[in-house]
Scaffold this motif. Structure first.
Motif, PDB file in Angstrom:
ATOM      1  N   ARG A 156      -7.856  23.652  -3.856  1.00  8.46           N
ATOM      2  CA  ARG A 156      -7.770  22.222  -4.248  1.00  8.46           C
ATOM      3  C   ARG A 156      -8.011  21.267  -3.328  1.00  8.46           C
ATOM      4  N   GLN A 157      -8.531  20.224  -3.451  1.00  4.43           N
ATOM      5  CA  GLN A 157      -8.742  19.231  -2.538  1.00  4.43           C
ATOM      6  C   GLN A 157      -7.601  18.407  -2.242  1.00  4.43           C
ATOM      7  N   VAL A 158      -7.309  18.032  -0.901  1.00  5.89           N
ATOM      8  CA  VAL A 158      -6.149  17.442  -0.593  1.00  5.89           C
ATOM      9  C   VAL A 158      -6.543  15.958  -0.082  1.00  5.89           C
ATOM     10  N   LEU A 159      -5.799  15.038  -0.670  1.00 10.35           N
ATOM     11  CA  LEU A 159      -6.158  13.745  -0.121  1.00 10.35           C
ATOM     12  C   LEU A 159      -5.005  12.968   0.130  1.00 10.35           C
ATOM     13  N   LEU A 160      -4.945  12.310   1.354  1.00 13.24           N
ATOM     14  CA  LEU A 160      -4.056  11.421   2.132  1.00 13.24           C
ATOM     15  C   LEU A 160      -4.071  10.102   1.769  1.00 13.24           C
ATOM     16  N   PRO A 161      -3.018   9.407   1.865  1.00  7.20           N
ATOM     17  CA  PRO A 161      -3.117   8.031   1.817  1.00  7.20           C
ATOM     18  C   PRO A 161      -3.394   7.032   2.988  1.00  7.20           C
ATOM     19  N   GLU A 162      -4.003   6.210   2.838  1.00  5.39           N
ATOM     20  CA  GLU A 162      -4.216   5.204   3.915  1.00  5.39           C
ATOM     21  C   GLU A 162      -3.583   3.832   3.447  1.00  5.39           C
ATOM     22  N   THR A 163      -2.457   3.492   4.303  1.00 11.04           N
ATOM     23  CA  THR A 163      -1.847   2.065   3.736  1.00 11.04           C
ATOM     24  C   THR A 163      -2.725   1.127   4.099  1.00 11.04           C
ATOM     25  N   THR A 164      -2.797   0.227   2.973  1.00 12.53           N
ATOM     26  CA  THR A 164      -3.733  -0.740   2.753  1.00 12.53           C
ATOM     27  C   THR A 164      -2.650  -2.041   3.072  1.00 12.53           C
ATOM     28  N   PRO A 165      -3.474  -3.057   3.371  1.00 15.51           N
ATOM     29  CA  PRO A 165      -2.774  -4.321   3.503  1.00 15.51           C
ATOM     30  C   PRO A 165      -1.823  -4.730   2.235  1.00 15.51           C
ATOM     31  N   LYS A 166      -0.458  -5.280   2.544  1.00 15.60           N
ATOM     32  CA  LYS A 166       0.491  -5.507   1.534  1.00 15.60           C
ATOM     33  C   LYS A 166      -0.003  -5.940   0.242  1.00 15.60           C
ATOM     34  N   GLY A 167       0.498  -5.549  -0.732  1.00 15.87           N
ATOM     35  CA  GLY A 167       0.014  -6.153  -2.076  1.00 15.87           C
ATOM     36  C   GLY A 167      -1.218  -5.401  -2.676  1.00 15.87           C
ATOM     37  N   SER A 168      -1.481  -4.376  -2.093  1.00 15.60           N
ATOM     38  CA  SER A 168      -2.733  -3.673  -2.370  1.00 15.60           C
ATOM     39  C   SER A 168      -2.275  -2.186  -2.851  1.00 15.60           C
ATOM     40  N   PRO A 169      -2.985  -1.459  -3.788  1.00 11.02           N
ATOM     41  CA  PRO A 169      -2.668  -0.072  -3.930  1.00 11.02           C
ATOM     42  C   PRO A 169      -3.202   0.890  -2.961  1.00 11.02           C
ATOM     43  N   LEU A 170      -2.567   1.937  -2.362  1.00 10.94           N
ATOM     44  CA  LEU A 170      -3.112   2.757  -1.550  1.00 10.94           C
ATOM     45  C   LEU A 170      -4.262   3.125  -1.872  1.00 10.94           C
TER      46      LEU A 170
END
Length: 192
Positions: A75-89
């Motif tokens: 499986r491909q693993v993706l990890l979140p990058e925390t974006t500026p507040k108010g935006s989706p990851l």
């Protein structure tokens, strides 16, 4: 300029976050291992190929062994990058050889390509039987789930279950919750 109003829900959520963070500190690594085992089994039972996981912050469930197991399972693993507040990851591809870089709010994410997951793992501080979860207060996962509209699996410990999570208009319930005791399917028709 007037100070923003703090709602009763915000006050309730803040108090609950503190209480649940304290609860989590007393849990054993054995509980985490059981949770990861049930989570891996539930993920592998899904057709999803691109799994959005989480790189742990202090006091969070450590999904790094799960990320390795998913990678080994193809499986491909993706990890979140925390974006500026108010935006989706946004999610970046991770492999066992990926370099991690510091992100916002003490998070880490890989330098990999940006990808769109077809299953999202969602951490929580508390949850209820209807699938509502209490996150960390930034609204990132609710915005992300609304934007992606893909299945999601919440994960945490059974002791984090409460009668009713205080909810607002943008909170999205989850269909599946995994704890150290197994998989719970919620009964909320609005859940993802």
């Amino acid at each position: 300029m007037a100070a923003p109003q703090i709602s009763e829900i915000d006050v309730l959520k803040k108090s609950l976050r503190r209480k649940m963070a304290e609860y989590r500190q007393g849990l054993s690594s054995e509980n985490e291992e059981k949770l990861r085992g049930f989570l891996l089994k539930e993920i592998l039972a899904q057709p999803a190929r691109k799994i959005a996981a989480v790189w742990p912050l202090a006091e969070e469930v450590d999904l790094r062994p799960l990320c390795h197991a998913l990678s080994e399972a193809g499986r491909q693993v993706l990890l979140p990058e925390t974006t500026p507040k108010g935006s989706p990851l946004i999610f970046r591809r991770w492999t066992p050889s990926s370099s991690m870089i510091a992100g916002r709010f003490g998070t880490s994410h890989p330098e990999g390509e940006i990808e769109v997951p077809d299953l999202v793992l969602v951490p929580f501080l508390a949850f209820d039987r209807s699938g509502y979860r209490l996150g960390y207060g930034g609204g990132y996962y609710d915005r992300t789930l609304a934007a992606l509209n893909v299945p999601a699996i919440g994960f945490g410990f059974a002791g984090q279950q409460i009668d009713a999570v205080p909810t607002g208009p943008y909170d999205i319930p989850l269909k599946t919750i995994v704890t150290e005791y197994g998989v719970l399917q919620t009964d909320n028709p609005k859940s993802l």
